[in-house]
Design a protein around this motif. Structure first.
Motif: not given
Length: 202
Positions: A3-13, A29-31, A135-149
């Protein structure tokens, strides 16, 4: 693929510029696709009872034009709210850093594409600042999306994301945070080259 690998691969930055209340800002911008319907995702990012379980409970006048405050002292105003597609809030962290967060949701069959835009007038907000431990905004907001999912999938973190700092991460989570930070560094370097390394806000 985990799951973490998938999230990293499917994220646009990527990056851009945006005018916010605090001034002319650099914007990250994080998608990422979220495998749940848009109504469920909207509820998870807007309902105080849900947010309490994976970020921290917001208190205040929680409507458009109102204000909020999180347990870590982050506060701001609710600038735009268009259920179930758009939420924009100002963000002021303890210490006075001003920013703006916008989350745009798009329905894609039974899943949702989340585009998160975070703009700040503070230089260097995107990447790790080892001295501050913030928290750095880039990886920090990715962890927000991890926690959301994870929350949408029925798994809740031991501690709300807004309560812990990245320096407390260990093992695979620490490695993932640092990997994502390196990916944001690469995205920022590419954006700088495309824009002739235009100076950022000071």
């Amino acid at each position: 693929m985990s799951e973490p690998d998938f999230a990293t691969a499917s994220t646009e930055r990527t990056f851009g510029r945006r005018q916010i209340q605090a001034g002319h800002a650099l914007m990250m911008v994080l998608s990422r696709p979220i495998p749940y319907p848009i109504e469920e995702v909207w509820s998870a990012i807007s309902d105080p009872d849900s947010l309490e379980r994976y970020v921290g409970r917001p208190e205040g006048d929680l409507r458009r034009g109102g204000s909020y405050e999180l347990p870590d002292g982050t506060r701001g105003e609710i600038l735009r709210c268009d259920p179930p597609r758009l939420l924009t809030v100002s963000v002021k962290r303890p210490g006075g850093h001003s920013a703006e967060l916008e989350i745009h949701l798009t329905a894609d069959n039974s899943r949702t594409v989340a585009e998160l835009k975070y703009a700040s007038v503070r230089a260097g907000f995107v990447l790790i600042d080892a001295k501050s431990g913030e928290w750095a905004a880039g990886p920090g907001w990715e962890f927000f999306l991890d926690s959301l999912i994870e929350f949408l999938g029925g798994t809740e973190p031991d501690e709300a994301l807004g309560i812990i700092g990245w320096t407390s991460l260990e093992g695979d989570r620490r490695e993932l945070y640092e990997t994502r930070n390196a990916q944001w560094e690469g995205a920022k370097a590419h954006w700088d080259r495309e824009h002739e390394a235009a100076p950022g806000p000071s």
